[in-house]
Motif scaffolding. Structure first.
Motif, PDB file in Angstrom:
ATOM      1  N   MET A 112       0.777  -1.076   0.005  1.00 13.83           N
ATOM      2  CA  MET A 112       0.009   0.069   0.031  1.00 13.83           C
ATOM      3  C   MET A 112       0.957   1.153   0.022  1.00 13.83           C
ATOM      4  SD  MET A 112      -3.094   0.982   2.739  1.00 13.83           S
ATOM      5  CE  MET A 112      -2.639   2.267   3.733  1.00 13.83           C
ATOM      6  N   LYS A 113       0.484   2.022  -0.840  1.00 15.92           N
ATOM      7  CA  LYS A 113       1.134   3.588  -0.982  1.00 15.92           C
ATOM      8  C   LYS A 113       0.525   4.271   0.272  1.00 15.92           C
ATOM      9  CE  LYS A 113       3.843   2.524  -4.608  1.00 15.92           C
ATOM     10  NZ  LYS A 113       5.049   2.594  -4.671  1.00 15.92           N
ATOM     11  N   VAL A 114       1.564   5.286   0.598  1.00 14.38           N
ATOM     12  CA  VAL A 114       0.927   6.554   1.372  1.00 14.38           C
ATOM     13  C   VAL A 114       1.940   7.516   0.953  1.00 14.38           C
ATOM     14  CG1 VAL A 114       0.672   5.017   3.693  1.00 14.38           C
ATOM     15  CG2 VAL A 114       3.014   6.071   2.979  1.00 14.38           C
ATOM     16  N   SER A 115       0.982   8.783   1.314  1.00 13.43           N
ATOM     17  CA  SER A 115       1.762  10.002   0.785  1.00 13.43           C
ATOM     18  C   SER A 115       2.081  10.699   1.991  1.00 13.43           C
ATOM     19  CB  SER A 115       0.414  10.976   0.446  1.00 13.43           C
ATOM     20  OG  SER A 115       0.016  10.723  -0.756  1.00 13.43           O
ATOM     21  N   VAL A 116       3.287  11.361   1.882  1.00 21.15           N
ATOM     22  CA  VAL A 116       4.158  12.115   2.979  1.00 21.15           C
ATOM     23  C   VAL A 116       4.210  13.554   2.553  1.00 21.15           C
ATOM     24  CG1 VAL A 116       6.392  12.191   4.079  1.00 21.15           C
ATOM     25  CG2 VAL A 116       5.101   9.786   3.542  1.00 21.15           C
ATOM     26  N   ILE A 117       3.672  14.406   2.943  1.00 20.26           N
ATOM     27  CA  ILE A 117       3.573  15.919   2.824  1.00 20.26           C
ATOM     28  C   ILE A 117       4.874  16.184   3.691  1.00 20.26           C
ATOM     29  CG2 ILE A 117       2.443  18.035   2.805  1.00 20.26           C
ATOM     30  CD1 ILE A 117       1.173  15.444   1.312  1.00 20.26           C
ATOM     31  N   VAL A 118       5.810  17.159   3.134  1.00 20.44           N
ATOM     32  CA  VAL A 118       6.931  17.717   3.524  1.00 20.44           C
ATOM     33  C   VAL A 118       7.196  19.251   3.483  1.00 20.44           C
ATOM     34  CG1 VAL A 118       9.783  17.468   3.563  1.00 20.44           C
ATOM     35  CG2 VAL A 118       8.319  15.821   3.045  1.00 20.44           C
ATOM     36  N   THR A 119       7.045  20.001   4.416  1.00 20.52           N
ATOM     37  CA  THR A 119       7.568  21.405   4.296  1.00 20.52           C
ATOM     38  C   THR A 119       8.921  21.631   4.544  1.00 20.52           C
ATOM     39  OG1 THR A 119       6.766  21.926   6.551  1.00 20.52           O
ATOM     40  CG2 THR A 119       5.096  21.817   4.657  1.00 20.52           C
ATOM     41  N   LEU A 120       9.661  22.647   3.807  1.00 24.92           N
ATOM     42  CA  LEU A 120      10.985  22.942   4.025  1.00 24.92           C
ATOM     43  C   LEU A 120      11.176  24.442   4.083  1.00 24.92           C
ATOM     44  CD1 LEU A 120      12.065  20.398   1.135  1.00 24.92           C
ATOM     45  CD2 LEU A 120      12.493  20.008   3.493  1.00 24.92           C
ATOM     46  N   LEU A 121      12.182  24.775   5.041  1.00 23.80           N
ATOM     47  CA  LEU A 121      12.208  26.405   5.074  1.00 23.80           C
ATOM     48  C   LEU A 121      13.477  26.538   5.615  1.00 23.80           C
ATOM     49  CD1 LEU A 121      11.096  29.101   4.868  1.00 23.80           C
ATOM     50  CD2 LEU A 121      10.503  29.032   7.330  1.00 23.80           C
ATOM     51  N   GLY A 122      14.298  27.435   4.885  1.00 27.95           N
ATOM     52  CA  GLY A 122      15.659  27.741   5.459  1.00 27.95           C
ATOM     53  C   GLY A 122      16.427  28.609   4.211  1.00 27.95           C
ATOM     54  N   PRO A 123      17.748  29.103   4.540  1.00 25.67           N
ATOM     55  CA  PRO A 123      18.362  29.747   3.797  1.00 25.67           C
ATOM     56  C   PRO A 123      18.544  29.347   2.251  1.00 25.67           C
ATOM     57  CG  PRO A 123      19.604  29.606   5.616  1.00 25.67           C
ATOM     58  CD  PRO A 123      18.546  28.696   5.741  1.00 25.67           C
ATOM     59  N   ASP A 124      18.281  30.183   1.314  1.00 25.38           N
ATOM     60  CA  ASP A 124      18.309  29.711  -0.348  1.00 25.38           C
ATOM     61  C   ASP A 124      19.707  29.484  -0.471  1.00 25.38           C
ATOM     62  OD1 ASP A 124      17.220  28.825  -2.564  1.00 25.38           O
ATOM     63  OD2 ASP A 124      17.179  30.738  -3.336  1.00 25.38           O
ATOM     64  N   ARG A 125      19.829  28.269  -1.360  1.00 23.64           N
ATOM     65  CA  ARG A 125      21.346  28.063  -1.804  1.00 23.64           C
ATOM     66  C   ARG A 125      21.199  27.022  -2.955  1.00 23.64           C
ATOM     67  NH1 ARG A 125      20.790  25.765   3.016  1.00 23.64           N
ATOM     68  NH2 ARG A 125      21.137  23.378   3.299  1.00 23.64           N
ATOM     69  N   PRO A 126      21.962  26.951  -3.798  1.00 24.47           N
ATOM     70  CA  PRO A 126      21.975  26.075  -5.057  1.00 24.47           C
ATOM     71  C   PRO A 126      22.029  24.331  -4.512  1.00 24.47           C
ATOM     72  CG  PRO A 126      23.645  27.709  -5.593  1.00 24.47           C
ATOM     73  CD  PRO A 126      23.136  27.855  -4.127  1.00 24.47           C
ATOM     74  N   GLY A 127      21.236  23.764  -5.065  1.00 22.49           N
ATOM     75  CA  GLY A 127      21.232  22.360  -4.765  1.00 22.49           C
ATOM     76  C   GLY A 127      20.293  21.812  -3.515  1.00 22.49           C
ATOM     77  N   LEU A 128      19.684  22.652  -3.214  1.00 21.44           N
ATOM     78  CA  LEU A 128      18.529  22.373  -2.062  1.00 21.44           C
ATOM     79  C   LEU A 128      17.511  21.247  -2.714  1.00 21.44           C
ATOM     80  CD1 LEU A 128      17.652  25.303  -0.037  1.00 21.44           C
ATOM     81  CD2 LEU A 128      18.989  23.480   0.896  1.00 21.44           C
ATOM     82  N   VAL A 129      17.019  21.317  -3.844  1.00 20.31           N
ATOM     83  CA  VAL A 129      16.172  20.484  -4.501  1.00 20.31           C
ATOM     84  C   VAL A 129      16.638  19.093  -4.782  1.00 20.31           C
ATOM     85  CG1 VAL A 129      14.330  20.175  -6.362  1.00 20.31           C
ATOM     86  CG2 VAL A 129      14.561  22.492  -5.242  1.00 20.31           C
ATOM     87  N   SER A 130      17.967  19.239  -5.411  1.00 24.82           N
ATOM     88  CA  SER A 130      18.530  18.114  -5.799  1.00 24.82           C
ATOM     89  C   SER A 130      18.741  17.051  -4.384  1.00 24.82           C
ATOM     90  CB  SER A 130      20.025  18.505  -6.284  1.00 24.82           C
ATOM     91  OG  SER A 130      20.736  17.289  -6.784  1.00 24.82           O
ATOM     92  N   THR A 131      19.103  17.769  -3.353  1.00 23.75           N
ATOM     93  CA  THR A 131      19.472  17.172  -2.130  1.00 23.75           C
ATOM     94  C   THR A 131      18.261  16.661  -1.586  1.00 23.75           C
ATOM     95  OG1 THR A 131      21.119  18.679  -1.252  1.00 23.75           O
ATOM     96  CG2 THR A 131      20.224  17.462   0.304  1.00 23.75           C
TER      97      THR A 131
END
Length: 184
Positions: free
Chosen positions: A1-20
């Motif tokens: 069975m699949k579940v949805s996981v909702i994630v909020t992220l907040l912090g200083p912007d820098r390159p590579g965050l989405v990739s990480t």
């Protein structure tokens, strides 16, 4: 069975965050389903819905919490089943001179009618002729079947006149309407 996981992220912007974030999600066996991300005043703000096998959810959550060591504030919630198709989708477009309270006034009318704001985008920009700040808002609304759309329209039009803003309300997904509203 699949579940949805909702994630909020907040912090200083820098390159590579989405990739990480995506590397950690992929390594935990999660699929990236949808997201909204933006840079606001030098801060990265992201909202992501991931889908993962229920047996892998704890591993995913643990991997995402490790991002806190890199200076991100991370909040994780499990999604819940919702009754699909029970709400009529309506779009709201608003533009007018910026002043405090516009979002509060509009959201108050919607709440009194039992209408859910499912998506909201707002911004300010200089007016082309005067340079004064214009406030723009676009919202996708979930309207319950029992709501009286004519009463909602009347209340919003009265408020738009009081706030001196232009406001259009129309069916979501529809093309141009008689009043000139267009599909987003």
């Amino acid at each position: 069975m699949k579940v949805s996981v909702i994630v909020t992220l907040l912090g200083p912007d820098r390159p590579g965050l989405v990739s990480t974030v995506s590397e950690r999600a992929t390594a935990a066996g999660a699929n990236w389903m949808e997201s909204r991300m933006v840079q606001l005043a030098g801060q990265f703000a992201g909202l992501v819905r991931l889908e993962v096998d229920a047996s892998g959810a704890a591993k995913l959550e643990s991997a995402l919490r490790e991002l806190e060591a890199a200076g991100l504030h991370v909040t994780i919630e499990r999604g819940r089943d919702t009754a699909a198709g029970t709400l009529h989708r309506v779009q709201l477009d608003l533009v007018g001179h910026d002043h405090p309270g516009i979002v509060q006034e509009i959201s108050g009318v919607l709440a009194r009618h039992g209408i859910s704001i499912e998506e909201l985008e707002t911004g300010c920009e200089p007016a082309s002729m005067t340079g004064e700040l214009l406030f723009r808002a676009y919202a996708e609304l979930g309207v319950p079947a029992e709501a009286d759309l004519h009463a909602v329209q009347d209340d919003l039009e009265a408020l738009a006149n009081a706030l001196m803003v232009d406001l259009e309300l129309h069916d979501a997904g529809s093309g141009p309407t008689e009043d000139g509203a267009t599909e987003r």
